[in-house]
Structure formats: C-alpha cells, structure tokens
Scaffold this motif. Sequence first.
Motif, PDB file in Angstrom:
ATOM      1  N   PRO A 116     -27.660  82.043  43.915  1.00 31.01           N
ATOM      2  CA  PRO A 116     -27.293  80.603  43.478  1.00 31.01           C
ATOM      3  C   PRO A 116     -26.426  79.544  44.253  1.00 31.01           C
ATOM      4  O   PRO A 116     -26.766  78.338  44.060  1.00 31.01           O
ATOM      5  CB  PRO A 116     -26.165  80.827  42.050  1.00 31.01           C
ATOM      6  CG  PRO A 116     -26.518  82.233  41.740  1.00 31.01           C
ATOM      7  CD  PRO A 116     -26.873  83.139  43.269  1.00 31.01           C
ATOM      8  N   GLU A 117     -25.930  79.967  45.169  1.00 28.51           N
ATOM      9  CA  GLU A 117     -25.196  79.360  46.213  1.00 28.51           C
ATOM     10  C   GLU A 117     -26.125  78.867  47.392  1.00 28.51           C
ATOM     11  O   GLU A 117     -25.578  77.866  48.073  1.00 28.51           O
ATOM     12  CB  GLU A 117     -24.069  80.100  47.061  1.00 28.51           C
ATOM     13  CG  GLU A 117     -22.831  80.080  46.025  1.00 28.51           C
ATOM     14  CD  GLU A 117     -21.525  80.617  46.627  1.00 28.51           C
ATOM     15  OE1 GLU A 117     -21.276  80.102  47.766  1.00 28.51           O
ATOM     16  OE2 GLU A 117     -21.074  81.461  46.044  1.00 28.51           O
ATOM     17  N   THR A 118     -27.218  79.362  47.693  1.00 24.79           N
ATOM     18  CA  THR A 118     -27.962  79.187  48.646  1.00 24.79           C
ATOM     19  C   THR A 118     -28.514  77.576  48.760  1.00 24.79           C
ATOM     20  O   THR A 118     -28.261  76.847  49.913  1.00 24.79           O
ATOM     21  CB  THR A 118     -29.150  80.100  48.773  1.00 24.79           C
ATOM     22  OG1 THR A 118     -28.751  81.300  48.911  1.00 24.79           O
ATOM     23  CG2 THR A 118     -30.260  79.663  49.967  1.00 24.79           C
ATOM     24  N   PRO A 119     -28.925  77.222  47.764  1.00 25.90           N
ATOM     25  CA  PRO A 119     -29.421  75.629  47.782  1.00 25.90           C
ATOM     26  C   PRO A 119     -28.174  74.572  48.131  1.00 25.90           C
ATOM     27  O   PRO A 119     -28.476  73.787  48.991  1.00 25.90           O
ATOM     28  CB  PRO A 119     -29.844  75.284  46.218  1.00 25.90           C
ATOM     29  CG  PRO A 119     -30.078  76.726  45.790  1.00 25.90           C
ATOM     30  CD  PRO A 119     -29.231  77.720  46.352  1.00 25.90           C
ATOM     31  N   GLN A 120     -26.971  75.076  47.701  1.00 22.05           N
ATOM     32  CA  GLN A 120     -25.972  74.056  47.904  1.00 22.05           C
ATOM     33  C   GLN A 120     -25.603  74.127  49.443  1.00 22.05           C
ATOM     34  O   GLN A 120     -25.158  72.978  50.096  1.00 22.05           O
ATOM     35  CB  GLN A 120     -24.673  74.473  47.297  1.00 22.05           C
ATOM     36  CG  GLN A 120     -23.663  73.184  47.399  1.00 22.05           C
ATOM     37  CD  GLN A 120     -24.009  71.863  47.067  1.00 22.05           C
ATOM     38  OE1 GLN A 120     -24.857  71.700  46.012  1.00 22.05           O
ATOM     39  NE2 GLN A 120     -23.455  70.972  47.715  1.00 22.05           N
ATOM     40  N   LEU A 121     -25.770  75.443  50.065  1.00 25.89           N
ATOM     41  CA  LEU A 121     -25.160  75.692  51.312  1.00 25.89           C
ATOM     42  C   LEU A 121     -26.320  74.606  52.240  1.00 25.89           C
ATOM     43  O   LEU A 121     -26.001  74.370  53.425  1.00 25.89           O
ATOM     44  CB  LEU A 121     -25.216  77.117  51.811  1.00 25.89           C
ATOM     45  CG  LEU A 121     -23.848  77.559  51.384  1.00 25.89           C
ATOM     46  CD1 LEU A 121     -23.921  79.200  51.483  1.00 25.89           C
ATOM     47  CD2 LEU A 121     -22.710  77.290  51.941  1.00 25.89           C
ATOM     48  N   LEU A 122     -27.710  74.935  51.964  1.00 28.06           N
ATOM     49  CA  LEU A 122     -28.742  74.420  52.731  1.00 28.06           C
ATOM     50  C   LEU A 122     -28.605  72.729  52.447  1.00 28.06           C
ATOM     51  O   LEU A 122     -28.713  72.193  53.517  1.00 28.06           O
ATOM     52  CB  LEU A 122     -30.152  74.434  51.895  1.00 28.06           C
ATOM     53  CG  LEU A 122     -30.526  76.064  52.306  1.00 28.06           C
ATOM     54  CD1 LEU A 122     -31.855  76.381  51.598  1.00 28.06           C
ATOM     55  CD2 LEU A 122     -30.766  76.509  54.078  1.00 28.06           C
ATOM     56  N   ILE A 123     -28.225  72.128  51.582  1.00 31.04           N
ATOM     57  CA  ILE A 123     -28.062  70.823  51.230  1.00 31.04           C
ATOM     58  C   ILE A 123     -26.763  70.562  52.237  1.00 31.04           C
ATOM     59  O   ILE A 123     -27.044  69.492  52.867  1.00 31.04           O
ATOM     60  CB  ILE A 123     -27.915  70.540  50.017  1.00 31.04           C
ATOM     61  CG1 ILE A 123     -28.960  70.711  48.909  1.00 31.04           C
ATOM     62  CG2 ILE A 123     -27.081  69.042  49.595  1.00 31.04           C
ATOM     63  CD1 ILE A 123     -28.861  70.498  47.401  1.00 31.04           C
ATOM     64  N   LYS A 148     -38.426  76.910  53.765  1.00 32.09           N
ATOM     65  CA  LYS A 148     -38.669  78.045  52.797  1.00 32.09           C
ATOM     66  C   LYS A 148     -38.012  77.982  51.363  1.00 32.09           C
ATOM     67  O   LYS A 148     -38.666  78.566  50.446  1.00 32.09           O
ATOM     68  CB  LYS A 148     -37.976  79.392  53.516  1.00 32.09           C
ATOM     69  CG  LYS A 148     -38.782  79.954  54.568  1.00 32.09           C
ATOM     70  CD  LYS A 148     -37.950  81.057  55.140  1.00 32.09           C
ATOM     71  CE  LYS A 148     -38.458  81.495  56.330  1.00 32.09           C
ATOM     72  NZ  LYS A 148     -37.877  82.603  57.112  1.00 32.09           N
ATOM     73  N   SER A 149     -37.295  77.062  51.334  1.00 31.27           N
ATOM     74  CA  SER A 149     -36.676  76.953  49.796  1.00 31.27           C
ATOM     75  C   SER A 149     -37.370  76.302  49.008  1.00 31.27           C
ATOM     76  O   SER A 149     -38.142  75.269  49.379  1.00 31.27           O
ATOM     77  CB  SER A 149     -35.334  76.147  49.967  1.00 31.27           C
ATOM     78  OG  SER A 149     -34.905  75.664  48.701  1.00 31.27           O
ATOM     79  N   THR A 150     -37.573  76.283  47.671  1.00 32.00           N
ATOM     80  CA  THR A 150     -38.138  75.721  46.778  1.00 32.00           C
ATOM     81  C   THR A 150     -37.524  74.971  45.777  1.00 32.00           C
ATOM     82  O   THR A 150     -37.997  74.527  44.949  1.00 32.00           O
ATOM     83  CB  THR A 150     -39.342  76.863  45.971  1.00 32.00           C
ATOM     84  OG1 THR A 150     -38.466  77.729  45.384  1.00 32.00           O
ATOM     85  CG2 THR A 150     -40.293  77.503  46.962  1.00 32.00           C
ATOM     86  N   HIS A 151     -36.170  75.044  46.014  1.00 34.03           N
ATOM     87  CA  HIS A 151     -35.079  74.540  45.066  1.00 34.03           C
ATOM     88  C   HIS A 151     -35.286  72.964  45.240  1.00 34.03           C
ATOM     89  O   HIS A 151     -35.361  72.402  46.396  1.00 34.03           O
ATOM     90  CB  HIS A 151     -33.652  74.710  45.483  1.00 34.03           C
ATOM     91  CG  HIS A 151     -32.995  74.232  44.294  1.00 34.03           C
ATOM     92  ND1 HIS A 151     -32.056  73.045  44.240  1.00 34.03           N
ATOM     93  CD2 HIS A 151     -32.311  75.229  43.448  1.00 34.03           C
ATOM     94  CE1 HIS A 151     -31.414  73.212  43.388  1.00 34.03           C
ATOM     95  NE2 HIS A 151     -31.307  74.420  42.875  1.00 34.03           N
ATOM     96  N   PRO A 152     -35.647  72.144  44.203  1.00 32.10           N
ATOM     97  CA  PRO A 152     -36.021  70.780  44.157  1.00 32.10           C
ATOM     98  C   PRO A 152     -34.981  69.747  44.747  1.00 32.10           C
ATOM     99  O   PRO A 152     -35.305  68.904  45.547  1.00 32.10           O
ATOM    100  CB  PRO A 152     -36.189  70.385  42.763  1.00 32.10           C
ATOM    101  CG  PRO A 152     -36.212  71.696  41.899  1.00 32.10           C
ATOM    102  CD  PRO A 152     -35.526  72.771  42.589  1.00 32.10           C
ATOM    103  N   GLN A 153     -33.615  70.315  44.580  1.00 33.70           N
ATOM    104  CA  GLN A 153     -32.462  69.558  45.200  1.00 33.70           C
ATOM    105  C   GLN A 153     -32.444  69.659  46.695  1.00 33.70           C
ATOM    106  O   GLN A 153     -32.233  68.566  47.624  1.00 33.70           O
ATOM    107  CB  GLN A 153     -31.153  69.718  44.783  1.00 33.70           C
ATOM    108  CG  GLN A 153     -30.812  69.346  43.297  1.00 33.70           C
ATOM    109  CD  GLN A 153     -29.589  69.795  42.727  1.00 33.70           C
ATOM    110  OE1 GLN A 153     -29.048  70.762  42.869  1.00 33.70           O
ATOM    111  NE2 GLN A 153     -28.785  68.738  42.165  1.00 33.70           N
ATOM    112  N   VAL A 154     -32.801  70.592  47.350  1.00 32.32           N
ATOM    113  CA  VAL A 154     -32.856  70.804  48.644  1.00 32.32           C
ATOM    114  C   VAL A 154     -34.105  70.114  49.141  1.00 32.32           C
ATOM    115  O   VAL A 154     -33.904  69.498  50.076  1.00 32.32           O
ATOM    116  CB  VAL A 154     -33.123  72.390  49.128  1.00 32.32           C
ATOM    117  CG1 VAL A 154     -33.403  72.633  50.606  1.00 32.32           C
ATOM    118  CG2 VAL A 154     -31.908  73.228  48.544  1.00 32.32           C
TER     119      VAL A 154
END
Length: 186
Positions: A116-123, A148-154
């Motif tokens: 769950p922390e991955t998107p925030q670290l990428l942002i 590689k991320s599919t997270h919308p915020q990223v």
Amino acid sequence: QAPEMVQLAAVQAVGDLELRSAADSLVAAVANEKAAGTVRASALSALDEFGASEQIDKAIAAAEKSSPPELRTAALQILARRSPERALPVIRKLANEGTELEQQAAFLALSQLDSPETPQLLILGLDRLAAGKIHPGAQVELLDAVEKSTHPQVQARWEKVKAQWEASGDALAPFRGALVGGNEWR
C-alpha cells in the motif's frame, strides 16, 4: 586467497549445481569483510536462488551491516521479495538520501513491491525528480517503476511531470536520465 574471478566462478558453480551443502560456506563468504563486494553479492544471490531461508536471513543481516554498496543493494533486492515490510524503510531512506547506486536499487526494489505504500513512494519520487533531487543515473529506474504502476495517482503525477517537461521547451528533458543512468546488466 584466490583471485576475485576464481571466487566468482566458484560461487557461480555452487549456484548452478545447487550445492545446498555449501550454504554455510556462502554465508561465510557474504560475511567475509576481506572478500570483494562482487563476490559477497554473488554468494548472497546464490543463497537466494537456493531458497535457504535460515542461511539467507543470516547472510542478509551480515550484508546490511557491510560497507560494499553492491552487497547492500543486492540484499535490498532480496529483502524486497522476501520481506517487503522490512524492506520499505530501507527503500524509503535510500530513495531519498542514497547515492546514485542506492537510489537505483531502491527504485528497482520498489518496482517489485506490491505494498500500500508503494504508490506514495513513487509519487514522492516523481516530485523529487521534478525538483531535480533524483540522481540522474537513477532516473531510469524510477521511471521504469512508475511505468509499471497501475495506480491512478501515480499515473496522474507522471502525466503532470511529462507535461512540465513538454512545457519547458527542452526536448531532451525526458531523456536526461538515460544519458547517464540505467543498469547495463539488465
């Protein structure tokens, strides 16, 4: 002590032949402060390939306390796969404060995590990239992880960074990291 190339070949042979009886010797090689970092990292990788849990834990502990960056970064990749929750604080620290090699390893490890922390670290990484605070040689790994991320915020932040590059009028802005970075062995 044998030359580095001979040591690397021996570790490679142990790994290729899956000589599990040599696991303790590989742990000793990882912990050997007098051995070359490349030999120690290779021994750690061979242990990981075996799946020798008890020995790999000892070897990772030794690697985390060692000074050769190639050994610490190899340990981080293994830790990210085996124990993501334990790897996250290390990834966070290296992504923000690490050397070029450490940032590369942090972003590579981050690309493998499903946390769950991955998107925030990428942002955060993208924000630091836009501010010029990511080593040029680690930008390729960051952007690979972002792609590689599919997270919308990223993806939204990634689009924002690309728009900033386009608005800057600098046609090479998106490629600056590729001029100095990446890992030629991947």
